[in-house]
Write a protein that holds these residues in place. Sequence first.
Motif, PDB file in Angstrom:
ATOM      1  N   ARG A 205       0.632  -1.234   0.001  1.00 54.38           N
ATOM      2  CA  ARG A 205      -0.062   0.299  -0.242  1.00 54.38           C
ATOM      3  C   ARG A 205       1.190   1.418   0.282  1.00 54.38           C
ATOM      4  O   ARG A 205       0.485   1.966  -1.000  1.00 54.38           O
TER       5      ARG A 205
ATOM      6  N   VAL B  99       1.927   2.143  -3.652  1.00 51.84           N
ATOM      7  CA  VAL B  99       0.735   2.934  -4.146  1.00 51.84           C
ATOM      8  C   VAL B  99       0.441   4.053  -4.025  1.00 51.84           C
ATOM      9  O   VAL B  99       0.772   5.285  -4.592  1.00 51.84           O
ATOM     10  N   GLN B 100       1.243   4.669  -2.683  1.00 56.02           N
ATOM     11  CA  GLN B 100       0.591   5.986  -2.109  1.00 56.02           C
ATOM     12  C   GLN B 100       2.453   6.661  -2.823  1.00 56.02           C
ATOM     13  O   GLN B 100       1.726   7.858  -3.136  1.00 56.02           O
TER      14      GLN B 100
ATOM     15  N   ALA C  90      -2.675  -1.522  -7.164  1.00 55.17           N
ATOM     16  CA  ALA C  90      -3.342  -1.202  -5.975  1.00 55.17           C
ATOM     17  C   ALA C  90      -4.701  -2.779  -6.863  1.00 55.17           C
ATOM     18  O   ALA C  90      -5.123  -3.279  -6.010  1.00 55.17           O
TER      19      ALA C  90
ATOM     20  N   MET D 244      -7.549  -3.440  -4.010  1.00 55.54           N
ATOM     21  CA  MET D 244      -8.423  -2.113  -4.338  1.00 55.54           C
ATOM     22  C   MET D 244      -9.575  -2.148  -5.062  1.00 55.54           C
ATOM     23  O   MET D 244     -10.301  -1.112  -4.226  1.00 55.54           O
TER      24      MET D 244
ATOM     25  N   ASP E 233      -8.166   1.547   1.797  1.00 56.61           N
ATOM     26  CA  ASP E 233      -7.985   0.446  -0.044  1.00 56.61           C
ATOM     27  C   ASP E 233      -9.318   1.503  -0.827  1.00 56.61           C
ATOM     28  O   ASP E 233      -8.690   1.694  -2.292  1.00 56.61           O
TER      29      ASP E 233
ATOM     30  N   LEU F  10      -8.103   5.245  -1.810  1.00 58.08           N
ATOM     31  CA  LEU F  10      -6.628   4.862  -2.932  1.00 58.08           C
ATOM     32  C   LEU F  10      -7.094   4.701  -3.916  1.00 58.08           C
ATOM     33  O   LEU F  10      -6.588   5.341  -5.163  1.00 58.08           O
ATOM     34  N   TRP F  11      -8.273   3.933  -4.146  1.00 58.67           N
ATOM     35  CA  TRP F  11      -8.533   3.598  -5.697  1.00 58.67           C
ATOM     36  C   TRP F  11      -9.305   4.317  -6.284  1.00 58.67           C
ATOM     37  O   TRP F  11      -8.969   5.145  -8.091  1.00 58.67           O
TER      38      TRP F  11
ATOM     39  N   CYS G 247      -6.608   6.571  -7.478  1.00 50.20           N
ATOM     40  CA  CYS G 247      -5.794   6.085  -8.798  1.00 50.20           C
ATOM     41  C   CYS G 247      -6.366   6.688  -9.599  1.00 50.20           C
ATOM     42  O   CYS G 247      -5.854   7.685 -10.950  1.00 50.20           O
TER      43      CYS G 247
END
Length: 651
Positions: A253, A256-257, A292, A297, A305, A308-309, A312
Amino acid sequence: MSSPRPSDTTPNRRKRRNDGALQACDRCRTKKTRCEPSDREDLCQPCSSASARCTYDMPLTAARSKRIRRGLERATTAVEGDVSGDQSEDDGRHDDHPIAATVPRLTVRREGFTSISYILHSAPTIPLHRLTENDESHGYAMSAQHSPSHMLVTMDTSTLPLSEDDSAMLRSLRTVSWDEVVSRLVEVYLAQISPTMPIVTREEMMHAGSTLRHAMAAVAAARKACPREVFVALRYILRQDIATKDIALDPIRENVQILLLTCLVDDLALQAGAAAPLSIVRLRVSTAIQMAQDLGMAEATTGVDARLWRCCGVLDTWHAARIGHAPIAPSLQSTSATDDSFFDALSTLSGLLARLLRLVYGVSGVTRVSDHELLTFRDDLRLWKDQLPDVLRFNGIWSSLQAGLLHLAHTAITILLYRPFMRWSFICPEHFTLDLDLPVWNQLYPASRAAIEWASNRDEVMDLGCLGPYALALCAFLQFHTWARRREWEGVSMLGKASQAVERWTQQMAEGHIVLHLSQLHVIPFLHRLATTDAATTSYQQTDRGVDPTPGVLNRLPETSIAGVTFIRDPSLPNGGVLVATQKAAREVKDLPPGTLIIGGPPAAEDGALDVQAPVDVLPVNMFEGGSTGVTPDWQATLDALGISTFSTTG
């Protein structure tokens, strides 16, 4: 007989190529690439292409090892333990050879239908030669490709401030207060950036690693109040960490961030070599989306999650629009709402944008789109605005940042929806009923004007690189386009206000700071200069036809759609005036929707002897998209007195 290559006539090089232990420079050894000689004795071909330091001409002796070791020690000391590992390509630039530093670095990127450069090159109201002058002044070279339609944008990045061995940067990294500087910038991110793009929230800071903190600090350091040296130092650290800590390879995770954060500022992708920064940003977005998905996610409906999706999807969609590519993420829709009503609205609106990009601006354009699909999308876009909560509704110039951003984004998407259906500029398939007619124009033009007025008083909008400058440029384009059609000075006034805001914002930047981000805003003063210098009255030639706005829609000839039409102002008329067109122009725009009234010149004696001059002595190029709906009796008498007949189109 041709002369032998320099590489073949150099004894040392010939000797090195026959020595298996010395056949590659350090950079090619590290990257495991083939080290081929070039025409320069001091560079191999890969290092020459990347404008990197090369050890090709140096023997593997104590002197060579000492030089490399000295570079590694300096890099390690500079970051005080934050960066470790073997020497990378960027370390080589700290010891660049004087000749290698002068090698041009050309980057090429492909821009599609919704990029600002493509939109300008498809607008018949902007002479192409003026666009070429503007492109060259900023170091760009653009070429139009028609199969498929896109722009190839070439830029010489050797003029950009790529060097990262400044003593000021090294001093900032070595200072004892460096950790405090990073902490303060992290707080700036949490307070000013996270509320609009919540990639990292305050609740998650307890478990944030050093690379994530540096990424947050780098995004905050891109703002005008931060010294350039701090931003450059953070960019250096991030690039080293991404390369040495497998940030782009390890699906967790936090990675991804980190990748999403680096996509918020284009200049974080600026580096030497042949890769265009925007292409690097797109690659990072794609990698973050893939990670993700691997982490599940995309299926999450609540929690970190799910948030964050959505991040994205928002970044993917707006970056895709900026460069004219298709979105990567499969879907932005979420079945549940969160406590953040603003980000819920932004992600839903971004989902509509992704849908529009696939519907109208895909590879096939509008050739496979039904009229029902377009009208359904139009209704869904209106419904999104109608369903906004009161706290997020736009109420004019003093609206909140969140309400203003949503209004700006919604206006930009509406412009993209109607742009291919500006029928005075483009030839659209007849079965489409979507049209930028007077009712739409009466809503869209004031909306774009209000967005510019609001943004001109909020410098924060220009800090939002993934959305703000792009959406603001679209609004500015609509103001220019309307002025070019109708000669209403209010459009020029709005362009002037936006241009002054851009100038005020850029003047607060240090020289060389976030140059790629600033380049997004250059289109606004360019459009203002174009309007104030009366460039739209330029004589148009047939070769000035711009690229098509999307497959299935054709661009008209400017000599017909621009120079052949005049708008005579009369506030008493429903549209504020009446259109006057030459006979040639009137005959070539018979495909306009029913009800559009065109005024033709005096009847010609023979079909081959058309009067191609305007029937009255007024300025050309003065019509908004959409048409007149009628002529008052007083105007009809005036036209009869002038000997001008009327011509009504049949669609």
